[in-house]
Every structure is written in structure tokens, then in C-alpha cells.
Design a protein around this motif. Structure first.
Motif, mmCIF file in Angstrom:
data_model
loop_
_atom_site.group_PDB
_atom_site.id
_atom_site.type_symbol
_atom_site.label_atom_id
_atom_site.label_comp_id
_atom_site.label_asym_id
_atom_site.label_seq_id
_atom_site.Cartn_x
_atom_site.Cartn_y
_atom_site.Cartn_z
ATOM 1 N N ARG A 146 1.095 -22.983 -17.890
ATOM 2 C CA ARG A 146 2.726 -23.704 -18.266
ATOM 3 C C ARG A 146 3.766 -23.168 -17.235
ATOM 4 O O ARG A 146 4.471 -24.110 -16.806
ATOM 5 C CB ARG A 146 2.892 -23.361 -19.826
ATOM 6 C CG ARG A 146 2.360 -23.830 -20.718
ATOM 7 C CD ARG A 146 2.453 -23.522 -22.240
ATOM 8 N NE ARG A 146 3.813 -23.879 -22.538
ATOM 9 C CZ ARG A 146 4.108 -24.784 -23.208
ATOM 10 N NH1 ARG A 146 3.300 -25.656 -23.839
ATOM 11 N NH2 ARG A 146 5.434 -25.313 -23.575
ATOM 12 N N MET A 179 0.292 -35.363 -22.540
ATOM 13 C CA MET A 179 -0.703 -34.696 -21.638
ATOM 14 C C MET A 179 -1.375 -35.590 -20.879
ATOM 15 O O MET A 179 -1.809 -35.069 -19.725
ATOM 16 C CB MET A 179 -1.629 -34.087 -22.767
ATOM 17 C CG MET A 179 -1.236 -32.762 -23.221
ATOM 18 S SD MET A 179 -0.809 -31.443 -22.286
ATOM 19 C CE MET A 179 -2.352 -31.300 -21.116
ATOM 20 N N THR A 226 -6.113 -31.594 -23.530
ATOM 21 C CA THR A 226 -5.932 -30.198 -23.032
ATOM 22 C C THR A 226 -7.120 -29.494 -23.037
ATOM 23 O O THR A 226 -7.124 -28.636 -22.231
ATOM 24 C CB THR A 226 -4.946 -29.944 -23.969
ATOM 25 O OG1 THR A 226 -3.720 -30.683 -24.221
ATOM 26 C CG2 THR A 226 -4.119 -28.418 -23.736
ATOM 27 N N ALA A 241 -6.355 -24.746 -25.496
ATOM 28 C CA ALA A 241 -5.707 -25.946 -25.841
ATOM 29 C C ALA A 241 -4.776 -25.605 -26.836
ATOM 30 O O ALA A 241 -3.512 -26.102 -26.665
ATOM 31 C CB ALA A 241 -6.566 -26.813 -26.289
ATOM 32 N N PHE A 266 -1.715 -23.592 -25.173
ATOM 33 C CA PHE A 266 -1.017 -24.572 -24.097
ATOM 34 C C PHE A 266 -0.203 -25.384 -25.098
ATOM 35 O O PHE A 266 1.006 -25.735 -24.586
ATOM 36 C CB PHE A 266 -1.936 -25.172 -23.334
ATOM 37 C CG PHE A 266 -1.321 -25.997 -22.059
ATOM 38 C CD1 PHE A 266 -1.204 -25.248 -20.970
ATOM 39 C CD2 PHE A 266 -1.069 -27.304 -22.509
ATOM 40 C CE1 PHE A 266 -0.476 -26.133 -19.841
ATOM 41 C CE2 PHE A 266 -0.343 -27.738 -21.307
ATOM 42 C CZ PHE A 266 0.037 -27.238 -20.234
ATOM 43 N N LEU A 267 -0.573 -26.269 -26.085
ATOM 44 C CA LEU A 267 -0.097 -27.165 -26.601
ATOM 45 C C LEU A 267 1.228 -26.618 -27.322
ATOM 46 O O LEU A 267 2.347 -27.252 -27.425
ATOM 47 C CB LEU A 267 -0.775 -28.185 -27.532
ATOM 48 C CG LEU A 267 -2.013 -28.920 -26.730
ATOM 49 C CD1 LEU A 267 -2.890 -29.653 -27.757
ATOM 50 C CD2 LEU A 267 -1.201 -30.010 -26.027
#
Length: 279
Positions: A114, A127, A177, A193, A196-197
Motif C-alpha cells: 500500500r 482493485m 486482491t 487480501a 490490504f483491503l
């Protein structure tokens, strides 16, 4: 002249055994096997019969060797669809300057990824478009491959992600992701995932739920079809250039972009158009 691997690709894409293709085409299963192994060359009329049974243009079966991804799922039909998407991407790269692959080093953490991509602490953006801007090619699996989960692969240094057409918007976003994590070589792509999300410091609130309800679309493919349309090239022209039926092409971009676009004229824009994605 028949390209043996093309016959295998078309048969696999349709989910047929040699015996099933024999019944549909009137060509013996033994002959089909010999054609696929390159041991015999069929007559033009036989190529036409095979193409008709497979619902592919005869030109598809006589085109050069198809691309082979470095890896793929166990589902051979889905892998065959991926080969068609990779070939479509090659066609696009001959016409357009697309974003070059720009992924962080293998096993980069979610937070570092990120940071490298200059994302703030809020929920991750679209995404599909984020991956495209970093040189990842994102396609849909055709609806007849809906039993196959999303997967990713590499081909000649370019990363590809294939999303399940039956997935909900939330699942498709998570799948995209998760496949980023796979491309980065992570052993725990689900955990990657999730972090990250939505970083831990963020509150899972109403705004994020509204984001999850959105169907994520492709900015790159939308631009591609718009530019092609402006140059008088319809999706039908594109399909013919690829020796595919329009339904097959639509399956590769299903849910990512609307391809039923108006416009006529001669296929193919002149020169190369530069496409850039800005986030």
C-alpha cells in the motif's frame, strides 16, 4: 494448414473429449487424435467440419501457435479461456501502449505494498483498476467456467488475473486482491487480501459497505473499446481479428466492460494509441 495445438485448445475450450468431438463433427476420434499430435494433416473440408462442431472460425484452427501460460488451474477449460485472453492481450499490445508490469518485490507485505502504491489508510480503491494501473491484465472467465475460482498466472513477464463471472461484487474484489498476493508469492493470500483491503486501524463502517456493493469495472478495457469504436472498430471486428466469435470475446470481459457498442467501419485503428491509467 491445421495447427495441432489449436485444435486441442478449441476442443478443450469447449469441454469436449475427442470422442465427443467425433460425434459432433463426423470425424473419427482416432483421426482427431492424430491431427492433435501432428501425425496427419486434415483436408480443408475436414478442418471446416471440426471448426463448425467446435463453434470456432476455421481460421482459428489454422492460426499460429497459441500462447501458453506458465501455470494454470486444474480446470483445463478455464486454462484454455486464459490462453484466449492472453492472445487478446497480445493483440491489444500491438495496437496500444499499455501499462507495464510494476509490482513490488516478491512477498512484500500488505502495508508495504500500500505504501509503495501511495494508498492512504482508507479502504483500497477499485482493485481491478488498481491492478491494471500496475500492469496486471485483468479478464473475466467465461460463464461456462463459473465453477472455477479466480486465478492468476504469468506470461512472458506479464501478470494476469482471471475473475469468476458468478462472484458477487464483494467476492470479486477480494478475489482480485487475493490473486495479487499469489502473484507476489505469498503463502497466505487470504490474510494478505484482508489486510490490504482494510487496514486494522480502519473502522468497518457504512461507507465501506457501500463500496463493497459496487461492481468493479475495467478502466483499461473501457478505454480500449472506446478508442476502437472511435476508429470505427466494433467488438465484432475485434473478434474477427482474433478469429473468435463475438460471444467468446464477450466472455473474456464479462462484467468488466460493456462490449455491445455501436459503430462500424474497417477494423483496426492506425498506429498505436497510448493508454494511461491515473489513480
Amino acid at each position: 494448414m491445421l495447427t495441432p495445438s489449436r485444435l486441442t485448445l478449441a476442443r478443450t475450450r469447449r469441454g469436449l473429449t475427442a470422442a465427443e468431438l467425433a460425434r459432433k463433427s463426423g470425424v473419427s476420434a482416432r483421426a482427431i487424435g492424430e491431427y492433435e499430435r501432428g501425425q496427419r494433416r486434415p483436408k480443408p473440408a475436414t478442418v471446416e467440419s471440426l471448426a463448425g462442431a467446435l463453434a470456432f472460425p476455421a481460421a482459428f484452427l489454422t492460426a499460429p501457435e497459441p500462447p501458453r501460460p506458465q501455470s494454470g488451474p486444474d480446470d483445463a477449460q478455464a486454462t484454455a479461456a486464459a490462453q484466449l485472453a492472453i492472445e487478446f492481450n497480445g493483440w491489444l499490445e500491438r495496437l496500444f501502449v499499455l501499462p507495464q508490469p510494476n509490482l513490488p518485490p516478491p512477498r512484500t507485505s500488505p502495508g508495504s505494498t500500500r505504501a509503495a502504491w501511495r494508498l492512504d489508510d482508507g479502504p483500497a480503491p477499485n482493485m481491478v483498476q488498481l491492478l491494471e494501473s500496475r500492469g496486471v491484465r485483468v479478464f473475466s472467465l467465461p460463464v461456462d467456467c463459473a465453477a472455477q475460482e479466480a486465478f492468476s498466472c504469468w506470461h512472458n513477464g506479464t501478470p494476469f488475473v482471471f475473475l469468476n463471472p458468478a462472484a458477487t461484487p464483494e467476492q470479486a474484489r477480494f478475489d482480485a486482491t487475493r490473486q495479487l498476493a499469489v502473484l507476489l508469492g505469498h503463502d497466505e493470500p487470504v490474510e494478505f487480501a484482508a489486510e490490504f483491503l482494510m487496514p486494522e486501524k480502519q473502522f468497518y463502517g457504512t461507507g465501506y459497505r457501500r463500496w463493497l456493493a459496487r461492481r468493479e469495472t475495467s478502466k483499461l478495457l473501457t478505454k480500449v473499446f472506446r478508442v476502437l469504436r472511435e476508429n470505427g472498430t466494433t467488438p465484432l471486428h475485434v473478434a474477427k481479428e482474433l478469429n473468435l466469435g463475438l460471444e467468446e470475446l464477450n466472455g473474456l470481459v464479462f462484467g468488466l466492460v460493456l462490449t455491445a457498442l455501436p459503430g462500424g467501419g474497417e477494423p483496426g485503428p492506425r498506429g498505436r494509441a497510448r493508454l494511461t491509467l491515473v489513480h
